[in-house]
Design an enzyme around this catalytic site. Sequence first.
Site, PDB file in Angstrom:
ATOM      1  N   ASP A  71      -0.354 -14.310  -8.427  1.00 52.76           N
ATOM      2  CA  ASP A  71      -1.305 -13.228  -8.145  1.00 52.76           C
ATOM      3  C   ASP A  71      -1.026 -12.018  -9.033  1.00 52.76           C
ATOM      4  O   ASP A  71      -1.053 -10.877  -8.576  1.00 52.76           O
ATOM      5  CB  ASP A  71      -1.247 -12.868  -6.660  1.00 52.76           C
TER       6      ASP A  71
ATOM      7  N   VAL B 208       0.940  -1.839   3.582  1.00 56.94           N
ATOM      8  CA  VAL B 208       2.140  -1.253   3.005  1.00 56.94           C
ATOM      9  C   VAL B 208       2.186   0.241   3.301  1.00 56.94           C
ATOM     10  O   VAL B 208       1.199   0.948   3.100  1.00 56.94           O
ATOM     11  CB  VAL B 208       2.212  -1.504   1.480  1.00 56.94           C
TER      12      VAL B 208
END
Length: 327
Positions: A183, A22
Amino acid sequence: VSGLSHSFDVIAKLGQGGFGCVYEVKHKYDGKIYAVKRVILTRKADSEVKALARLDHPNIVRYITCWPSSDNWTSNQERNQVSNTSSDAVTFERDGSEERDDDDDDDDEDEDVTSGMESLSVTDSGTYLFIQMEFCEGGTLTDWIKARNFMEKQRIIVEIHKIFYEIITGVEYIHANKLIHRDLKPDNILFGADGKVKIGDFGLVAAQTDQNGDPIERSNRGTPTYMSPEQKNKKNYDEKTDIFPLGLVWFEMIWKISTGSERVKLWPDLRDQRFPEGFSDSCQTESKFIMKMLSYSPEHRPHAKDVKEKLEKFFPLDQNLLSQKTV
Ligand code: ATP
Ligand code: MG
Ligand code: MG
């Protein structure tokens, strides 16, 4: 269209996981800061981006657009700009024990959130998918948990209720959309420019049932430290699997854990609904909720909606506070 450099300047690398990377970027034309996640183009990436595009909620990371590219973008730009900034741009140290247990070979068809829809494929136009989303400038809940040790006690209590209320509101919305996040953990819970909680990382998102409404045979992918017992055991788990990690997260927000070794010692007990001494006395209401959320059997755990309603009843929020910045 190739990679990122056609339209963005890279400011920093924000994180790197099993499959994703990211970046904080600045758009060359509109001048705004965004986060762009680069993932390998598989059916999983397809699920992630389709879920993000479908979800539109103040407590979910806002999706802008995505594009495929064969350019893996380890160009000069990345080497020069990112490597200079990456060491301080990475905001937390990863605890090895919390590494995601990702096994990409086990890319089960039946877990596809988009089953029945046309899927992107690696051969279509590239090897990577770039996902552009809102930049969450407030950092992650991991950062907040670290910073809380230096905050004034009264402020912490008020913020915990506000933050946890927003987390559960986002999760309620995900579940109402017939999805499971799978998650949830402090690294994947972010704070936006508006100070609000933004649930991110839909890399493991899955449908709650198959097209016939039947339970789905599932894998045990996820983060072992936070994973529910049934997710660890690859049972035909449902959205209640998301409630278990939220119990752990709520506990971590309340209870100061000073050292890694203290955490390692405390964690198995916590997962077994055993709290450290003093916790139940000092946080009677919270400890009851958390206990329920950590129930071994999913049927005994509350739905996100139930937790939210209980929070509204026991910890009514000051409306002024909801519009205040958290971080
Ligand atoms: P993991 O292996 O932990 O699942 P991942 O590769 O799947 O990681 P993400 O969790 O989506 O990727 O992002 C990795 C990290 O990058 C996050 O933990 C967070 O620190 C940062 N990050 C992700 N999205 C954003 C965003 N929109 N704004 C700011 N930071 C972000
Ligand atoms: Mg993540
Ligand atoms: Mg992920």
